[in-house]
Scaffold this motif. Structure first.
Motif, PDB file in Angstrom:
ATOM      1  N   LEU A   1       0.634  -1.179   0.022  1.00 43.38           N
ATOM      2  CA  LEU A   1       0.084   0.027  -0.113  1.00 43.38           C
ATOM      3  C   LEU A   1       0.932   1.278   0.116  1.00 43.38           C
ATOM      4  N   LEU A   2       1.832   1.257   0.660  1.00 38.21           N
ATOM      5  CA  LEU A   2       2.903   2.297   0.814  1.00 38.21           C
ATOM      6  C   LEU A   2       3.462   2.750  -0.508  1.00 38.21           C
ATOM      7  N   GLN A   3       3.863   1.487  -1.198  1.00 40.51           N
ATOM      8  CA  GLN A   3       4.533   1.525  -2.545  1.00 40.51           C
ATOM      9  C   GLN A   3       3.340   2.275  -3.650  1.00 40.51           C
ATOM     10  N   LEU A   4       2.138   1.689  -3.701  1.00 38.43           N
ATOM     11  CA  LEU A   4       1.071   2.121  -4.337  1.00 38.43           C
ATOM     12  C   LEU A   4       0.782   3.589  -4.190  1.00 38.43           C
ATOM     13  N   GLY A   5       0.935   4.028  -2.997  1.00 35.59           N
ATOM     14  CA  GLY A   5       0.755   5.519  -2.694  1.00 35.59           C
ATOM     15  C   GLY A   5       2.026   6.260  -3.094  1.00 35.59           C
ATOM     16  N   ALA A   6       3.133   5.602  -3.112  1.00 36.10           N
ATOM     17  CA  ALA A   6       4.360   6.292  -3.346  1.00 36.10           C
ATOM     18  C   ALA A   6       4.526   6.596  -4.900  1.00 36.10           C
ATOM     19  N   ILE A   7       4.068   5.855  -5.394  1.00 35.09           N
ATOM     20  CA  ILE A   7       4.004   6.139  -7.018  1.00 35.09           C
ATOM     21  C   ILE A   7       3.588   7.468  -7.196  1.00 35.09           C
ATOM     22  N   GLY A   8       2.413   7.520  -6.726  1.00 31.56           N
ATOM     23  CA  GLY A   8       1.531   9.108  -7.159  1.00 31.56           C
ATOM     24  C   GLY A   8       2.219  10.051  -6.267  1.00 31.56           C
ATOM     25  N   GLY A   9       2.916   9.817  -5.037  1.00 31.69           N
ATOM     26  CA  GLY A   9       3.346  10.904  -4.525  1.00 31.69           C
ATOM     27  C   GLY A   9       4.857  11.404  -5.332  1.00 31.69           C
ATOM     28  N   ILE A  10       5.310  10.289  -5.738  1.00 26.60           N
ATOM     29  CA  ILE A  10       6.970  10.589  -6.277  1.00 26.60           C
ATOM     30  C   ILE A  10       6.562  11.203  -7.620  1.00 26.60           C
ATOM     31  N   ALA A  11       5.567  11.118  -8.213  1.00 23.74           N
ATOM     32  CA  ALA A  11       5.083  11.873  -9.475  1.00 23.74           C
ATOM     33  C   ALA A  11       4.935  13.327  -9.287  1.00 23.74           C
ATOM     34  N   VAL A  12       4.066  13.655  -8.308  1.00 30.73           N
ATOM     35  CA  VAL A  12       4.008  15.007  -7.839  1.00 30.73           C
ATOM     36  C   VAL A  12       5.194  15.636  -7.394  1.00 30.73           C
ATOM     37  N   LEU A  13       6.207  15.069  -6.721  1.00 30.27           N
ATOM     38  CA  LEU A  13       7.211  15.476  -6.481  1.00 30.27           C
ATOM     39  C   LEU A  13       8.215  15.814  -7.718  1.00 30.27           C
ATOM     40  N   GLY A  14       8.367  14.819  -8.275  1.00 27.57           N
ATOM     41  CA  GLY A  14       9.157  14.802  -9.314  1.00 27.57           C
ATOM     42  C   GLY A  14       8.843  16.114 -10.290  1.00 27.57           C
ATOM     43  N   TYR A  15       7.374  16.446 -10.677  1.00 23.98           N
ATOM     44  CA  TYR A  15       6.974  17.449 -11.346  1.00 23.98           C
ATOM     45  C   TYR A  15       7.415  18.636 -10.789  1.00 23.98           C
ATOM     46  N   ALA A  16       7.096  18.816  -9.513  1.00 27.02           N
ATOM     47  CA  ALA A  16       7.333  19.917  -8.690  1.00 27.02           C
ATOM     48  C   ALA A  16       8.967  20.256  -8.599  1.00 27.02           C
ATOM     49  N   VAL A  17       9.687  19.286  -8.576  1.00 25.44           N
ATOM     50  CA  VAL A  17      10.968  19.660  -8.593  1.00 25.44           C
ATOM     51  C   VAL A  17      11.574  20.085  -9.849  1.00 25.44           C
ATOM     52  N   GLN A  18      11.017  19.494 -11.059  1.00 25.43           N
ATOM     53  CA  GLN A  18      11.391  19.938 -12.172  1.00 25.43           C
ATOM     54  C   GLN A  18      11.037  21.240 -12.519  1.00 25.43           C
ATOM     55  N   THR A  19       9.588  21.718 -12.330  1.00 25.56           N
ATOM     56  CA  THR A  19       9.152  22.865 -12.335  1.00 25.56           C
ATOM     57  C   THR A  19      10.187  23.857 -11.720  1.00 25.56           C
ATOM     58  N   ARG A  20      10.629  23.754 -10.648  1.00 28.50           N
ATOM     59  CA  ARG A  20      11.340  24.496  -9.887  1.00 28.50           C
ATOM     60  C   ARG A  20      12.779  24.863 -10.647  1.00 28.50           C
ATOM     61  N   ALA A  21      13.142  23.557 -10.997  1.00 28.37           N
ATOM     62  CA  ALA A  21      14.452  23.517 -12.012  1.00 28.37           C
ATOM     63  C   ALA A  21      14.353  24.470 -13.229  1.00 28.37           C
ATOM     64  N   PHE A  22      13.143  24.653 -13.865  1.00 26.18           N
ATOM     65  CA  PHE A  22      13.055  25.578 -15.031  1.00 26.18           C
ATOM     66  C   PHE A  22      12.884  27.220 -14.660  1.00 26.18           C
ATOM     67  N   ARG A  23      12.737  27.444 -13.359  1.00 28.71           N
ATOM     68  CA  ARG A  23      12.773  28.607 -12.599  1.00 28.71           C
ATOM     69  C   ARG A  23      14.114  29.203 -12.416  1.00 28.71           C
ATOM     70  N   HIS A  24      15.270  28.258 -12.433  1.00 35.00           N
ATOM     71  CA  HIS A  24      16.746  28.507 -12.186  1.00 35.00           C
ATOM     72  C   HIS A  24      17.543  28.638 -13.426  1.00 35.00           C
ATOM     73  N   ALA A  25      17.128  27.915 -14.415  1.00 34.81           N
ATOM     74  CA  ALA A  25      17.991  27.659 -15.649  1.00 34.81           C
ATOM     75  C   ALA A  25      17.390  27.778 -16.934  1.00 34.81           C
ATOM     76  N   PRO A  26      17.654  28.200 -18.077  1.00 31.20           N
ATOM     77  CA  PRO A  26      16.968  28.250 -19.382  1.00 31.20           C
ATOM     78  C   PRO A  26      16.813  26.808 -19.676  1.00 31.20           C
ATOM     79  N   VAL A  27      15.669  26.648 -20.525  1.00 35.02           N
ATOM     80  CA  VAL A  27      15.228  25.342 -21.295  1.00 35.02           C
ATOM     81  C   VAL A  27      16.123  24.671 -21.816  1.00 35.02           C
ATOM     82  N   SER A  28      16.987  25.405 -22.626  1.00 32.76           N
ATOM     83  CA  SER A  28      18.045  24.820 -23.472  1.00 32.76           C
ATOM     84  C   SER A  28      19.299  24.093 -22.591  1.00 32.76           C
ATOM     85  N   GLN A  29      19.285  24.677 -21.391  1.00 29.84           N
ATOM     86  CA  GLN A  29      20.182  23.850 -20.639  1.00 29.84           C
ATOM     87  C   GLN A  29      19.718  22.562 -20.052  1.00 29.84           C
TER      88      GLN A  29
END
Length: 288
Positions: A210-238
């Motif tokens: 159950l924890l793993q089934l929940g984790a796949i959704g949580g990791i997806a949200v965290l991954g998108y959030a971290v990636q969105t933050r990355a684009f605030r600090h560096a150009p897309v081309s990089q």
């Protein structure tokens, strides 16, 4: 305009790609016990519930905003089809090979952008497609760890993801960013919930599962959030070329978790697919 910190952006982007690779590894592990529809349902349901909990108090009904509801629904269905084909492919083939085939999507986007968005398709786009196709042939060589059905599913995931990205380009000009993230999760959860009475196991899964089934959704949200933050600090081309480092993470996790390493031809094929994608990215940077 946020202050630019390119190195911070690179670190965040790399972290998001590691998170997505971990997501794929946990998904593949769960598929040894649970069905493809159940795993997809868990991912989407946890995803939209977390977004509702985190963003709901501040955004409210704006999460559901859709100026072009028809295209928003079509985009959500494309992402659900991507997940269905991709997860099914992971159930049949190793992480690295499956991830590599799905990564022909950027080349497909470059080719589809011509007829669908009116963008010019250059010769190097066709060259990149040829390179990627050669890579796929090497991954699919006789005696490898892939199956014909798995290859078709992975190619299907790449095709649907390409359509999803094309629609994202069109809708990003008119739609709210968080609504674009929320709609696919909600749509996927609602549609997969229709099959829940048929796919839910006879007994409640143990807590680790159950924890793993929940984790796949949580990791997806965290991954998108971290990636969105990355684009605030560096150009897309990089940052975009770093996407192919996910193939390295997938290979390492496939070895550490599932004791699988691609053979020589498959490694060359994975490298060729990455080269084809980087050719497209390089041409887009030059045009920009």
């Amino acid at each position: 305009m946020p202050e630019q910190h390119p190195m911070r952006g690179i670190v965040l982007m790399s972290a998001s790609l590691l998170l997505f690779s971990c997501l794929d590894a946990i998904t593949k592990h769960l598929l040894q016990t649970y069905s493809v529809p159940l795993v997809i349902w868990a991912r989407y349901t946890v995803h939209w519930l977390l977004m509702l909990f985190i963003l709901g108090p501040s955004m409210g009904l704006r999460l559901l905003d859709a100026r072009r509801p028809g295209l928003m629904l079509l985009r959500s269905l494309c992402l659900l089809a991507t997940s269905g084909c991709g997860v099914a492919a992971f159930s049949q083939m190793p992480l690295a090979e499956t991830s590599a085939i799905i990564y022909i999507a950027p080349v497909m986007v470059a080719l589809l952008a011509g007829p669908m968005l009116g963008e010019k398709v250059h010769r190097h786009h066709w060259l990149a497609m040829g390179i990627g196709f050669c890579g796929m042939l090497l991954i699919a060589h006789p005696g490898g760890q892939v199956t014909p059905t798995g290859i078709l599913l992975a190619v299907g995931a790449a095709a649907f993801f390409s359509l999803y990205q094309i629609l994202t380009r069109k809708l990003s000009l008119t739609e709210n960013l968080w609504a674009l993230v929320f709609h696919p999760a909600l749509t996927g959860s609602l549609l997969m919930s229709l099959s829940l009475p048929l796919i839910w196991p006879d007994t409640l899964p143990p807590w680790p599962d159950l924890l793993q089934l929940g984790a796949i959704g949580g990791i997806a949200v965290l991954g998108y959030a971290v990636q969105t933050r990355a684009f605030r600090h560096a150009p897309v081309s990089q940052l975009v070329p770093l996407g192919y480092s996910q193939l390295i993470w997938s290979t390492l996790l496939g070895w550490l978790v599932f004791n699988h390493l691609p053979d020589g031809p498959a490694i060359i094929g994975i490298a060729l697919i990455a080269v084809g994608g980087l050719v497209v990215i390089r041409s887009q940077r030059t045009k920009a």
